[in-house]
Enzyme design. Structure first.
Site, PDB file in Angstrom:
ATOM      1  N   GLU A  39       2.503   0.319   3.782  1.00  0.00           N
ATOM      2  CA  GLU A  39       2.941  -1.319   4.709  1.00  0.00           C
ATOM      3  C   GLU A  39       2.794  -2.293   3.146  1.00  0.00           C
ATOM      4  OE1 GLU A  39      -0.453  -2.105   7.305  1.00  0.00           O
ATOM      5  OE2 GLU A  39      -1.470  -1.260   6.147  1.00  0.00           O
TER       6      GLU A  39
ATOM      7  N   VAL B 109      -9.251  -7.104   1.122  1.00  0.00           N
ATOM      8  CA  VAL B 109     -10.793  -7.574   1.674  1.00  0.00           C
ATOM      9  C   VAL B 109     -11.319  -7.195  -0.586  1.00  0.00           C
ATOM     10  CG1 VAL B 109     -11.392  -5.049   1.341  1.00  0.00           C
ATOM     11  CG2 VAL B 109     -13.365  -7.255   2.265  1.00  0.00           C
TER      12      VAL B 109
ATOM     13  N   ARG C 226      -1.519 -10.914   3.169  1.00  0.00           N
ATOM     14  CA  ARG C 226      -2.155 -11.745   2.681  1.00  0.00           C
ATOM     15  C   ARG C 226      -3.181 -11.271   1.935  1.00  0.00           C
ATOM     16  NH1 ARG C 226      -6.190  -7.863   4.285  1.00  0.00           N
ATOM     17  NH2 ARG C 226      -5.559  -5.992   5.997  1.00  0.00           N
TER      18      ARG C 226
ATOM     19  N   ASN D 144       0.140  -5.604   3.570  1.00  0.00           N
ATOM     20  CA  ASN D 144      -0.132  -6.888   3.959  1.00  0.00           C
ATOM     21  C   ASN D 144       0.805  -8.391   3.275  1.00  0.00           C
ATOM     22  OD1 ASN D 144      -1.706  -5.022   5.528  1.00  0.00           O
ATOM     23  ND2 ASN D 144      -3.033  -4.415   3.478  1.00  0.00           N
TER      24      ASN D 144
ATOM     25  N   ARG E  78     -17.880  -1.232  -0.370  1.00  0.00           N
ATOM     26  CA  ARG E  78     -18.404  -2.344   1.344  1.00  0.00           C
ATOM     27  C   ARG E  78     -19.688  -1.335   1.915  1.00  0.00           C
ATOM     28  NH1 ARG E  78     -12.684  -2.362   3.831  1.00  0.00           N
ATOM     29  NH2 ARG E  78     -13.665  -3.139   5.448  1.00  0.00           N
TER      30      ARG E  78
ATOM     31  N   GLU F 270       1.333  -1.111   0.113  1.00  0.00           N
ATOM     32  CA  GLU F 270      -0.149  -0.182   0.273  1.00  0.00           C
ATOM     33  C   GLU F 270       0.946   1.630  -0.252  1.00  0.00           C
ATOM     34  OE1 GLU F 270      -3.428  -0.202   3.184  1.00  0.00           O
ATOM     35  OE2 GLU F 270      -3.391  -2.185   2.023  1.00  0.00           O
TER      36      GLU F 270
END
Length: 193
Positions: free
Chosen positions: A40, A47, A44, A42, A90, A28
């Protein structure tokens, strides 16, 4: 910006290579005054992965499972071709409540990922996300029309939520033109305000 995107992609690839990272992950960045700043990584799946999956035709979850099982990555960057447009909204609760009438839209390339059911009690203690509305189409303009229709058909009764806010954002001319940045909401005014 294409050159900057390639530079960022190459930097991310090299970072993964240097730390020996194998698996799905997301880097990011913030963009300001023509410069990108690393925030950062992530390690994983994000979403928002359905958006990437629909525009690339790559099942990221299946690939992640294969890599975790020790298989080699089957794709190279040159194998991935972007096609069409996907949008994800979202849907969040604006407070606790009990889900009353609940209706999700359907149709080709429309999906609502959620855990909700009629009668579900929304607690005040956790992330407020109720679900993700995702649509895909051959063009961005058609994806916007499809998302507007899907959000208009989505009903989560019994609790305040941000469905109408999402519709207003999707209908905003700056959003339609793609003329928005991370400060979009700071300047956004709902119709009639």
């Amino acid at each position: 910006l294409v050159g900057a995107e390639m530079c960022i992609r190459d930097s991310c690839t090299e970072a993964c290579r240097r730390i020996g990272y194998r698996g799905a992950g997301t880097f990011e960045f913030l963009y300001e005054n023509g410069e990108f700043y690393f925030i950062e990584m992530n390690t994983r799946v994000q979403v928002e992965h359905p958006v990437t999956e629909w525009v690339t035709g790559v099942d990221i979850i299946a690939e992640q499972i294969r890599i975790a099982a020790g298989e080699r990555l089957r794709l190279k960057q040159r194998d991935i071709v972007l096609k069409g447009a996907a949008i994800e909204c979202r849907i969040n609760a604006k407070g606790p409540g009990k889900v009353g009438f609940f209706h999700t839209p359907g149709g080709p390339w429309v999906r609502f990922d959620t855990f909700l059911y009629q009668g579900y009690e929304i607690p005040p203690y956790y992330d407020s996300m109720l679900g993700k509305m995702i649509v895909y189409s051959s063009t961005r303009e058609e994806a916007i029309r499809k998302m507007t229709a899907a959000l208009s058909e989505l009903v989560i009764g019994g609790t305040l939520n941000n469905i109408e806010d999402q519709i207003d954002i999707i209908r905003d001319e700056r959003f339609k033109k793609g003329d928005y940045y991370t400060d979009f909401m700071k300047h956004f005014q709902r119709p009639g305000q």
